[in-house]
Design an enzyme around this catalytic site. Structure first.
Site, PDB file in Angstrom:
ATOM      1  N   GLU A   1       0.749  -1.125  -0.014  1.00 12.31           N
ATOM      2  CA  GLU A   1      -0.033   0.119  -0.024  1.00 12.31           C
ATOM      3  C   GLU A   1       0.862   1.212  -0.147  1.00 12.31           C
ATOM      4  O   GLU A   1       1.082   1.883   1.100  1.00 12.31           O
ATOM      5  CB  GLU A   1      -0.952   0.088   1.384  1.00 12.31           C
ATOM      6  CG  GLU A   1      -2.036  -1.094   1.133  1.00 12.31           C
ATOM      7  CD  GLU A   1      -3.023  -0.886   2.037  1.00 12.31           C
ATOM      8  OE1 GLU A   1      -3.013  -0.038   3.084  1.00 12.31           O
ATOM      9  OE2 GLU A   1      -4.216  -1.445   2.041  1.00 12.31           O
TER      10      GLU A   1
ATOM     11  N   GLU B   1      -6.045  -7.085  -1.566  1.00 13.05           N
ATOM     12  CA  GLU B   1      -6.499  -7.115  -0.006  1.00 13.05           C
ATOM     13  C   GLU B   1      -7.688  -6.382   0.159  1.00 13.05           C
ATOM     14  O   GLU B   1      -7.877  -5.377  -0.352  1.00 13.05           O
ATOM     15  CB  GLU B   1      -5.367  -6.535   0.806  1.00 13.05           C
ATOM     16  CG  GLU B   1      -5.684  -6.458   2.440  1.00 13.05           C
ATOM     17  CD  GLU B   1      -4.559  -5.736   3.026  1.00 13.05           C
ATOM     18  OE1 GLU B   1      -3.541  -5.705   2.873  1.00 13.05           O
ATOM     19  OE2 GLU B   1      -5.040  -4.661   3.903  1.00 13.05           O
TER      20      GLU B   1
HETATM   21  C1  IDC Z   1      -3.381  -3.991  10.068  1.00 14.47           C
HETATM   22  C2  IDC Z   1      -3.875  -5.324  10.980  1.00 14.47           C
HETATM   23  C3  IDC Z   1      -3.417  -4.710  12.516  1.00 14.47           C
HETATM   24  C4  IDC Z   1      -1.946  -4.309  12.681  1.00 14.47           C
HETATM   25  C5  IDC Z   1      -1.745  -3.132  11.597  1.00 14.47           C
HETATM   26  C6  IDC Z   1      -0.486  -2.381  11.630  1.00 14.47           C
HETATM   27  O1  IDC Z   1      -5.053  -5.667  10.985  1.00 14.47           O
HETATM   28  O2  IDC Z   1      -3.484  -5.993  13.457  1.00 14.47           O
HETATM   29  O3  IDC Z   1      -1.892  -3.845  14.025  1.00 14.47           O
HETATM   30  O4  IDC Z   1      -2.143  -3.772  10.331  1.00 14.47           O
HETATM   31  O5  IDC Z   1       0.351  -3.103  10.796  1.00 14.47           O
HETATM   32  C7  IDC Z   1      -4.135  -2.080   5.568  1.00 14.47           C
HETATM   33  C8  IDC Z   1      -2.797  -2.748   5.468  1.00 14.47           C
HETATM   34  C9  IDC Z   1      -2.761  -3.795   6.490  1.00 14.47           C
HETATM   35  C10 IDC Z   1      -3.537  -3.542   7.910  1.00 14.47           C
HETATM   36  C11 IDC Z   1      -4.947  -3.401   7.293  1.00 14.47           C
HETATM   37  C12 IDC Z   1      -5.942  -3.160   8.619  1.00 14.47           C
HETATM   38  O6  IDC Z   1      -2.551  -3.388   4.345  1.00 14.47           O
HETATM   39  O7  IDC Z   1      -1.490  -4.300   6.917  1.00 14.47           O
HETATM   40  O8  IDC Z   1      -3.589  -4.501   8.916  1.00 14.47           O
HETATM   41  N1  IDC Z   1      -5.199  -2.544   6.485  1.00 14.47           N
HETATM   42  O9  IDC Z   1      -5.564  -1.779   9.095  1.00 14.47           O
HETATM   43  N2  IDC Z   1      -4.586  -1.395   4.608  1.00 14.47           N
HETATM   44  C13 IDC Z   1      -5.892  -0.943   4.895  1.00 14.47           C
HETATM   45  C14 IDC Z   1      -6.175  -1.604   6.026  1.00 14.47           C
END
Ligand code: IDC
Length: 482
Positions: free
Chosen positions: A308, A400
């Site tokens: 991302e 994702e």
């Molecule tokens: C989130 C995880 C969470 C973690 C956080 C930090 O769900 O447990 O603490 O990352 O790294 C994304 C990202 C993905 C995120 C997810 C939800 O690709 O890494 O995971 N998210 O926030 N993009 C949009 C949402």
């Protein structure tokens, strides 16, 4: 010093498919390490070691030493740091899995070349069963194999891992579709016909390695009938940058596990913070050089080069892509590569931009797709409209998405999730859902504690999000076969 003992489980018959188990009795309170052969073939085997703190106090680290007979060597290992001297392999924590609370356990694995089983097994320097050189007792009974030989018709080119028991040979997603390619705006199979792959993403491997093993991958392939397994390897936050060799081997192992079950593996270089992928340019060169060389002969690998991008222009992302794609192509010329997009892979929408800047200035490479991500409770009609518009010009892949808020938590938005999945089905856009894990957040498909329990199949272990996704993913694929 606390009393340390080792529980040694080993397959007794080397060449036979059936494995037998031998157990050395444990004291009431001890740290233990259980060595299990999870699969074997004529020239080698795969093993898992579960290190468990069976005491009533936390431990800060662990060390397992295995001595293998001459002619037998460890080819690679994961979730542990490996060192070798003579025939003795020493495994210490990978970084994130050193401390174990009372009752907690961690698992690491290895692929072994040769058929000899360990002659000595030590945990934190103490001999198995209290003796310096434990022998593996002869099997007392032969039990049916937990991991039968693969049913595939074509032998894997590398050491196989545990194969599914129910996927019929020739009928898995990879067996039917073969090497993928981009044709027009679609992902196409070996017959040049558009297909949609549906599957699940891991959570961060640095946090949830215990969720990805033979049992969970079997459940994904056979119970969920998933086509796709996304391997989310964070680069920061305790990920790849802390131990490149270990994370690379962990990813490669999961690619093998997906391949053994006929699933496509999406290798996700999970950049997130910082958001400019150029920050990780050298790491990406090293990582993609290694995984593309190692997996070049496989048909099941798709590369996602930047999860991302955020706080970076489309030009910056494009520059990164045009440096990393040639690294992959040099080793694996025909693999599909997916490029992240601006504004957290929102095609720019979350930055107030949109797909027109990509259409006007596409990445100069063939056989690529562009990533789109959404979280159904946060991203709704205006995002769906942009995807529908962009899908006419750009090959899109939803690498994702979540059914919940963009922070990964909150309630499942069933209406928006269903609208999204119906749209992706109609446009034949492939997707991977965040996450196949038991994280304590709404996006996780598995209830907390599932991974420690070791049972993954069926609906009893699922959260609301998991139940929704399993029911969508399980419907028939109808892949074209000519
Ligand atoms: C989130 C995880 C969470 C973690 C956080 C930090 O769900 O447990 O603490 O990352 O790294 C994304 C990202 C993905 C995120 C997810 C939800 O690709 O890494 O995971 N998210 O926030 N993009 C949009 C949402």
């Amino acid at each position: 010093m606390r009393s340390l003992k080792v529980k040694l489980l080993a397959a007794a018959a080397v060449a036979a498919a059936a494995s037998a188990v031998a157990l050395i009795a444990l004291p009431a309170s001890a740290e233990t390490a259980a060595f299990t052969v999870t699969n074997s073939w004529s020239t080698g085997y795969q093993a898992a070691v579960v290190v468990k703190n069976d005491t009533s106090a936390p431990i800060s680290t662990w060390r397992v030493e295995l001595t293998l007979p001459a002619g037998t060597t460890v080819v690679n290992s994961w979730n542990a740091t490996q060192a070798v001297a003579g025939g003795t392999y020493t495994f210490t924590p990978a970084g994130w899995n050193a401390a174990l609370a009372a009752g907690a356990s961690t698992e690491f694995g290895m692929v072994v070349n040769g058929t000899g089983r360990p002659t000595t097994c030590l945990v934190n320097g103490r001999a198995c069963g209290g003796s310096a050189t434990p022998t593996t007792p002869a099997p007392t009974s032969s039990s049916p194999t937990a991991n039968p030989s693969p049913t595939r018709t074509t032998a894997p080119t590398t050491a196989p891992t545990t194969a599914p028991t129910t996927a019929p040979a020739g009928r898995t997603p990879v067996a039917i579709n073969g090497q993928l390619r981009v044709c027009g705006v679609n992902l196409c199979n070996q017959y040049n016909r558009p297909i949609q792959l549906r599957g699940m993403s891991t959570h961060g491997l640095q946090w949830f390695a215990n969720c990805y093993n033979s049992a969970s991958l079997d459940a994904l392939a056979t119970d969920w009938q998933a086509d796709l397994f996304r391997i989310a390897m964070y680069v920061q936050e305790g990920g790849y940058e802390t131990n490149p060799a270990s994370f690379t081997s962990q990813v490669n192992n999961l690619v093998d596990q997906a391949e053994a079950r006929g699933m496509y593996a999406l290798i996700d270089f999970h950049t997130l913070t910082p958001g400019d992928p150029n920050y990780n340019l050298e790491r990406a060169r090293t990582f993609f050089g290694a995984v593309s060389a190692r997996n070049a002969a496989k048909k099941n690998v798709i590369y996602e080069i930047a999860n991302e991008p955020n706080g970076v222009s489309w030009t910056g992302i494009k520059n990164y892509a045009e440096q990393i794609i040639p690294v992959i192509r040099a080793n694996d010329p025909d693999a599909v590569v997916i490029v992240g997009t601006r504004g957290w892979s929102s095609l720019g929408v979350s930055d107030g931009a949109g797909s027109s800047e990509i259409i006007a200035n596409p990445v100069r490479a063939t056989n690529i797709m562009y990533a789109f991500h959404f979280y159904a409770a946060s991203h709704k009609d205006n995002y769906r409209a942009e995807v529908e518009r962009a899908a006419g010009s750009l090959p899109l892949f939803v690498t994702e998405f979540g059914t919940v808020n963009a922070n990964g938590g909150g309630a499942v938005d069933t209406a928006s999730s269903t609208a999204w999945l119906d749209l992706l089905d109609r446009l034949k856009i492939s997707y991977a859902n965040w996450t196949f894990s038991d994280a304590g957040e709404g996006s996780a498909a598995l209830k907390p504690g599932t991974c420690a329990s070791g049972t993954y199949a069926g609906t009893g272990v699922l959260t609301e999000s998991g139940a929704l996704l399993r029911s969508r993913i399980r419907t028939a694929d109808n892949f074209p076969t000519s």
